[in-house]
Design a protein around this motif. Structure first.
Motif, PDB file in Angstrom:
ATOM      1  N   ASP A 138       2.830  -3.206  -4.499  1.00 21.30           N
ATOM      2  CA  ASP A 138       2.002  -1.952  -4.743  1.00 21.30           C
ATOM      3  C   ASP A 138       0.605  -2.382  -5.267  1.00 21.30           C
ATOM      4  OD1 ASP A 138       4.336   0.057  -5.158  1.00 21.30           O
ATOM      5  OD2 ASP A 138       5.439  -1.549  -6.442  1.00 21.30           O
ATOM      6  N   LEU A 139       0.438  -3.419  -5.362  1.00 19.50           N
ATOM      7  CA  LEU A 139      -0.789  -3.801  -5.901  1.00 19.50           C
ATOM      8  C   LEU A 139      -1.043  -5.324  -5.603  1.00 19.50           C
ATOM      9  CD1 LEU A 139      -3.549  -3.092  -7.616  1.00 19.50           C
ATOM     10  CD2 LEU A 139      -2.413  -4.049  -9.548  1.00 19.50           C
ATOM     11  N   ARG A 193      -7.092  -3.963   2.281  1.00 17.21           N
ATOM     12  CA  ARG A 193      -7.262  -2.487   1.884  1.00 17.21           C
ATOM     13  C   ARG A 193      -7.271  -1.325   3.063  1.00 17.21           C
ATOM     14  NH1 ARG A 193     -11.826  -3.384  -1.568  1.00 17.21           N
ATOM     15  NH2 ARG A 193     -10.644  -3.472  -3.268  1.00 17.21           N
ATOM     16  N   SER A 197      -3.145  -1.556  -1.831  1.00 11.64           N
ATOM     17  CA  SER A 197      -3.888  -1.242  -2.992  1.00 11.64           C
ATOM     18  C   SER A 197      -4.497  -2.624  -3.462  1.00 11.64           C
ATOM     19  CB  SER A 197      -3.172  -0.581  -4.026  1.00 11.64           C
ATOM     20  OG  SER A 197      -3.912  -0.062  -5.210  1.00 11.64           O
ATOM     21  N   ASP A 199     -14.040   0.424 -11.092  1.00 16.09           N
ATOM     22  CA  ASP A 199     -13.292   1.194 -10.073  1.00 16.09           C
ATOM     23  C   ASP A 199     -14.080   1.680  -9.015  1.00 16.09           C
ATOM     24  OD1 ASP A 199     -14.408   3.333 -10.988  1.00 16.09           O
ATOM     25  OD2 ASP A 199     -12.710   4.705 -11.468  1.00 16.09           O
ATOM     26  N   ALA A 247      -4.271  -1.356 -11.783  1.00 18.80           N
ATOM     27  CA  ALA A 247      -4.021  -0.228 -10.978  1.00 18.80           C
ATOM     28  C   ALA A 247      -4.660   0.580 -10.894  1.00 18.80           C
ATOM     29  CB  ALA A 247      -2.275  -0.079 -11.264  1.00 18.80           C
ATOM     30  N   ALA A 268      -8.000  -0.249  -9.039  1.00 19.74           N
ATOM     31  CA  ALA A 268      -7.765  -0.435  -7.490  1.00 19.74           C
ATOM     32  C   ALA A 268      -7.701   1.195  -6.799  1.00 19.74           C
ATOM     33  CB  ALA A 268      -6.379  -1.278  -7.110  1.00 19.74           C
ATOM     34  N   ALA A 269      -7.129   2.000  -7.684  1.00 24.71           N
ATOM     35  CA  ALA A 269      -7.009   3.397  -7.132  1.00 24.71           C
ATOM     36  C   ALA A 269      -8.170   4.105  -7.314  1.00 24.71           C
ATOM     37  CB  ALA A 269      -5.865   4.113  -7.750  1.00 24.71           C
TER      38      ALA A 269
END
Ligand code: AMP
Ligand code: GLY
Length: 406
Positions: free
Chosen positions: A64-65, A83, A88, A182, A291, A294-295
C-alpha cells in the motif's frame, strides 16, 4: 496496511521500529533491510537502486505504501518509476530530489524562493567552505579556515571529478529541521543536531554522522515551526511552481548565525543518524502522516512530540569514514538493550546465527530519558556493553547541550 521500506541502514531500522508500533500496519517488508529490521518484518534481497526489482516486489506484495530511505535511489528516480506504475510512494522524484543531489540546484531554488542561505563566493580564499557539487555521502564538504586547509581540500575535492562550489564560512550552532511534505503542505518534526565530524571536539574529517540528539535546546518547537514556514514552505512552493512537487521528507541543515538561520544544505530524505534520535521522541503515529504525504493529503494531519530527550551514539568501524569492516563478530547488542537503550543496526549482517560487521557505521545506540543528560548517560552506558575489534565512537555526543534549557 502493507509497507515496503527501502534501505538497509540505521535510519531504516529506526523507521521500521516506529512503523511497527502502528496498529494499522499489517505487514512490514524491507528491501534489502538488515538483521535489526529482520526482527520486525520480512527482508527481501532487492537493492535500493533496482527500480525494476522494487516495482516487481511492490506488486508481488501488493504494497500500500513504499517508503524510500536513502538518497541514492531517490536521486536516481526510483520513486518516479514506482509512482508511474501506480505505487503510493513516500519519497521525492528525481527532479525534486536534486535539492539534495545538486548543491548548485539547491542554491538556485533557495535564491528563487527567497530562503536565507550561505553566500556563494567566486574565489576560493580562506576562510571559506569548499563543496563538491553532487552526492558524496556527507564527505564532500571541506571547511577551510587556513590557506593550508584550502590547498589540501582542493586536492581532495578534485578526486570526486565533480564541479566545486565555494561558500562563505558561517559560524554558529548547527541544527537540522525536518518536515514531512506532500508537495504543498509541510508538517514539522522534532529538530535534531548531528555530530558530523569523526572525532571528539568536532575534529577530524566530516562523516555521514557520528551521533545526534533531540531536542535542540536552542530551538524550541515554536522556532522549529517558524523555520519550516520560512525555509521549507517557500522551497516546496518553488518546486511545485516548477512542476516538480516534493513529496517526502525535506531536511534543512541550518546554521543559527548572529544574523538569523542560514541554510547550509537540503537533504531529500530522513537524516541518519538523526532519525534514530527523532523518531523515539515522536509520540504520535508515523504511518498515517507518511501515507497521507504520499497521497498528497497532509492537510489536517498533526504530529505530537514527547517531552523526552533522545541521544544517539554511532558505533563505527575503526577505518570509517575512509573504509569499513565486514565479517567481524559483534558482541553486546542484547546487553546494550538490556541496559535500557534502543540499538539500531546500521552496517551489520548475519553469518549463520552470528551478528557481524558489514559497513562503516555499524550500530546506532539511542538513550531516551526525561533530560538530555539522562538520555546521554543511558546511551553511553549501553555503548559500553558493545564490543568488536577497533570499534570507535565519539564520547562527546550531546555533551555541549546538557544542562542547556529549551
Ligand atoms: P553540508 O553537507 O553542506 O551540510 O556540509 C557538511 C558540514 O560542513 C555541515 O554540517 C557544516 O558543519 C559544514 N558546513 C557546510 N557549509 C558550511 C558553511 N557555509 N559554513 C560553515 N560550515 C559549513
Ligand atoms: N547525518 C547527516 C545526514 O543524514 O545527511
Amino acid at each position: 496496511m502493507k509497507v515496503l521500506l527501502v534501505g538497509s541502514g540505521g535510519r531504516e531500522h529506526a523507521l521500521a521500529w516506529k512503523l511497527s508500533q502502528t496498529p494499522a500496519l499489517d505487514e512490514l517488508h524491507a528491501a534489502p533491510g538488515n538483521p535489526g529490521i529482520a526482527e520486525l518484518g520480512a527482508c527481501h534481497p532487492v537493492r535500493p537502486e533496482d527500480g525494476e526489482g522494487l516495482l516487481d516486489l511492490a506488486h508481488d506484495l501488493d504494497a500500500d505504501l513504499c517508503v524510500i530511505g536513502p538518497e541514492a535511489p531517490l536521486v536516481a528516480g526510483v520513486a518516479d518509476e514506482l509512482r508511474h506504475a501506480g505505487v503510493s510512494v513516500f519519497g521525492p522524484g528525481a527532479a525534486a530530489a536534486r535539492i539534495e543531489g545538486s548543491k548548485s540546484f539547491a542554491k538556485e531554488v533557495m535564491a528563487a524562493a527567497g530562503v536565507p542561505a550561505a553566500r556563494a563566493l567566486s574565489v576560493a580564499r580562506a576562510p571559506c567552505v569548499l563543496k563538491v557539487d553532487g552526492l558524496a555521502g556527507g564527505k564532500g564538504v571541506f571547511v577551510c579556515r587556513t590557506a593550508a586547509e584550502l590547498d589540501a581540500a582542493l586536492g581532495a575535492a578534485a578526486s570526486y571529478g565533480a564541479g566545486l562550489l565555494i561558500e562563505e564560512l558561517l559560524e554558529g550552532e548547527e541544527v537540522s529541521v525536518f518536515a514531512l511534505c506532500d508537495g504543498r503542505e509541510a508538517l514539522p518534526l522534532p529538530a535534531a543536531r548531528d555530530a558530523k565530524r569523526l572525532a571528539d571536539g568536532d575534529l577530524g574529517p566530516n562523516t555521514g554522522g557520528m551521533g545526534s540528539f533531540s531536542p535542540v535546546p536552542a530551538l524550541p518547537a515554536h522556532r522549529v515551526a517558524e523555520i519550516v514556514e520560512t525555509v521549507h514552505r517557500p522551497v516546496l512552493e518553488e518546486l511545485a511552481r516548477r512542476g516538480t512537487p516534493f513529496v517526502g521528507l525535506l531536511y534543512a541543515g541550518l546554521m543559527l548565525t548572529d544574523d538569523g538561520p542560514r541554510v547550509l544544505e537540503f537533504n531529500a530524505r530522513f537524516g541518519d543518524p538523526e532519525t534514530q534520535s527523532l523518531l523515539p521522541r515522536l509520540e504520535s503515529d508515523l504511518l498515517e502522516p507518511l501515507a497521507a504525504a504520499a497521497a498528497g493529503e497532509l492537510g489536517g494531519v498533526e504530529t505530537r512530540e514527547s517531552a523526552d530527550a533522545a541521544v544517539t551514539v554511532v558505533v563505527a568501524a575503526g577505518s570509517y569514514p575512509e573504509g569499513g569492516d565486514a565479517g567481524t563478530p559483534i558482541d553486546g547488542v542484547q546487553e546494550a538493550r538490556a541496559a535500557g537503550a534502543l540499538v539500531f543496526h546500521a552496517g551489520t549482517a548475519l553469518r549463520g546465527e552470528r551478528l557481524v560487521t558489514n559497513g562503516g557505521r555499524i550500530l546506532g545506540v539511542t538513550g531516551v530519558a526525561d533530560t538530555l543528560e539522562a538520555a546521554r548517560e543511558l546511551a553511553y552506558a549501553a555503548v559500553g556493553r558493545i564490543a568488536f575489534p577497533e570499534a570507535r565512537h565519539r564520547s562527546d555526543i550531546a555533551a555541549g547541550a546538557v544542562g542547556a534549557r529549551a
